[in-house]
Design an enzyme around this catalytic site. Structure first.
Site, mmCIF file in Angstrom:
data_model
loop_
_atom_site.group_PDB
_atom_site.id
_atom_site.type_symbol
_atom_site.label_atom_id
_atom_site.label_comp_id
_atom_site.label_asym_id
_atom_site.label_seq_id
_atom_site.Cartn_x
_atom_site.Cartn_y
_atom_site.Cartn_z
ATOM 1 N N ASN A 171 33.842 26.382 40.895
ATOM 2 C CA ASN A 171 33.982 27.032 39.595
ATOM 3 C C ASN A 171 34.693 26.175 38.567
ATOM 4 O O ASN A 171 34.538 26.388 37.364
ATOM 5 C CB ASN A 171 34.724 28.365 39.754
ATOM 6 C CG ASN A 171 35.996 28.231 40.568
ATOM 7 O OD1 ASN A 171 35.967 27.814 41.721
ATOM 8 N ND2 ASN A 171 37.128 28.583 39.972
ATOM 9 N N HIS A 221 28.908 38.764 36.152
ATOM 10 C CA HIS A 221 29.389 38.251 34.870
ATOM 11 C C HIS A 221 29.329 36.728 34.757
ATOM 12 O O HIS A 221 29.673 36.170 33.717
ATOM 13 C CB HIS A 221 30.807 38.771 34.570
ATOM 14 C CG HIS A 221 31.909 38.074 35.293
ATOM 15 N ND1 HIS A 221 32.697 37.128 34.697
ATOM 16 C CD2 HIS A 221 32.372 38.207 36.551
ATOM 17 C CE1 HIS A 221 33.604 36.706 35.553
ATOM 18 N NE2 HIS A 221 33.421 37.339 36.696
ATOM 19 N N CYS A 345 41.516 31.935 36.664
ATOM 20 C CA CYS A 345 42.530 32.512 37.556
ATOM 21 C C CYS A 345 43.861 31.761 37.477
ATOM 22 O O CYS A 345 44.895 32.278 37.878
ATOM 23 C CB CYS A 345 42.020 32.499 38.995
ATOM 24 S SG CYS A 345 40.494 33.422 39.231
#
Length: 404
Positions: A171, A221, A345
């Site tokens: 990610n 999403h 995050c």
């Protein structure tokens, strides 16, 4: 290649992107495609019935849920009855990891193998198993290119290995793992293989049969559907213990009345992604990504370094370090763009990303990291203006650092 002109013209820019900074944070979340919203609306208004009911009001929601399941399955080469809808990617990961281990009579007697640059949804699920049940967890290293060596996996597997969980695409860096090779190693040794494909599905072709995976997580999403919906591919014959118990929905693997509107949104997004993949979407993003890198490199010769594997990475992700400039300082001084130094995050932390620290590299380079992720509404003009703005800020910050 920029994609079929007629198809590009069909794209209605989401209202949230109009008038704001250039959005280069598609890996954190994607705007909901207006066509997805349109598909969902009837299930937020007219078709309100519970799909498990036995009367008229359940009929259309039940059909819509089945269609959505087919759409998600078609995108990844699965059968519709192998798709389990969840409330998020994190839940899909938890169901895959906890569900596999808890299906064993003695969770303390099995091993789970993962790797050091996984998303927290996987790492924390593994840590929770070790903390609660004493399950052995092995963390494989990655090389400078961010990839796991299949030989390291082969050396770590034991007769007690229940599951190997390795992400398809990182990610932060966009690095693609050799999933097909890793899954083959696991299969040959009798272990199940799970891939968190949150960042990969819809961006590159994914076929669960070709990859040889047993479990694969999908996240809404990250592919232009709303937040709060995901799915887990569960290969036929794989036994999982449910994480959420109750009424037996989703073949008994995920209790709770199905959110039909969100499932329809995920299905519509999957259908759009499948068409976009066939229409040259990845090539368009790769060309824009490479243009962004070239323009930055021209402006800042010798200072721009790509993180991870130079070729095996997502087409829309450019993860770089601008040597001599902290990434957080860069973003704070460049309001014309919306980007990140790493995962959302960890966005509030001033420390280098754990992902980058796990990849053998210079500590200063990790502090200089920028993640620039492109998506469906990124244009050539966006890329050119973003590169110019970043370069201008870098020159300014480097000048300040050099001043006596």
């Amino acid at each position: 290649m920029t994609g079929h002109p007629a198809r590009r013209a069909e794209l209605l820019t989401p209202a949230g992107l109009r008038g704001g900074p250039i959005y280069l944070d598609y890996n954190a979340t994607t705007p909901v495609d207006p066509r997805v919203v349109e598909a969902m609306l009837p299930y937020l208004t007219t078709h309100f019935g519970n799909p498990s009911s036995g009367h008229h009001y359940a009929e259309q929601p039940r059909r819509a849920l089945a269609t959505a399941r087919q759409q998600v399955a078609r995108l990844i080469g699965a059968a519709p009855d192998e798709i389990v809808f969840t409330g998020s990617g994190s839940e899909a990961d938890a169901l895959a990891i906890h569900g596999t281990v808890m299906a064993h009579r003695r969770p303390s007697g099995v091993q789970v193998i993962t790797q050091v640059t996984e998303h927290p949804a996987v790492l924390e699920a593994c840590r929770a198993l070790h903390r609660r049940f004493g399950t052995e967890v092995t963390y494989l290293p990655v090389g400078r290119d961010g990839r796991v060596d299949p030989q390291d996996l082969a050396g770590a597997i034991t007769p007690r290995t229940a599951l190997v969980s390795i992400m398809a695409a990182n990610n932060e860096t966009g690095v693609l793992q050799p999933i097909e090779e890793l899954a083959r190693v696991a299969r040959q040794r009798g272990a199940l293989f799970h891939a968190d494909a949150a960042q990969a599905v819809g961006k590159i072709p994914i076929d669960v049969g070709r990859l040889g995976v047993d479990l694969l997580s999908v996240v809404g999403h990250k592919m232009y559907a709303p937040k709060g919906v995901g799915a887990l591919y569960v290969r036929s014959g794989v036994l999982l213990e449910p994480v959420v118990h109750g009424g037996g929905q989703e073949r008994g693997l995920r209790a709770g009345t199905e959110n039909v509107a969100l499932a329809v949104g995920l299905g519509a997004a999957a259908d759009l992604a499948r068409r976009e993949l066939a229409d040259g979407g990845p090539q368009r993003l790769q060309e824009l990504r490479d243009l962004l890198y070239r323009r930055l490199n021209d402006h800042l010769p010798g200072r721009v370094r790509i993180t991870g594997h130079p070729a095996r990475r997502l087409p829309g992700t450019l993860h770089i370090s601008i040597i001599g400039v902290r990434g957080d300082d860069m973003l704070a001084a460049t309001p014309a763009i919306a980007a990140a130094t790493g995962s959302a995050c960890h966005a509030r932390s001033q420390d280098p990303s754990p992902v980058l620290l796990a990849m053998p590299q210079d500590h200063g380079q990790a502090l200089s990291a920028l993640r620039l992720s492109l998506g469906r509404w990124t244009t050539r003009s966006d890329v050119e203006r973003a590169a110019d703005a970043i370069a201008m800020t870098a020159d300014h910050l480097l000048g300040l650092a050099a001043a006596p």
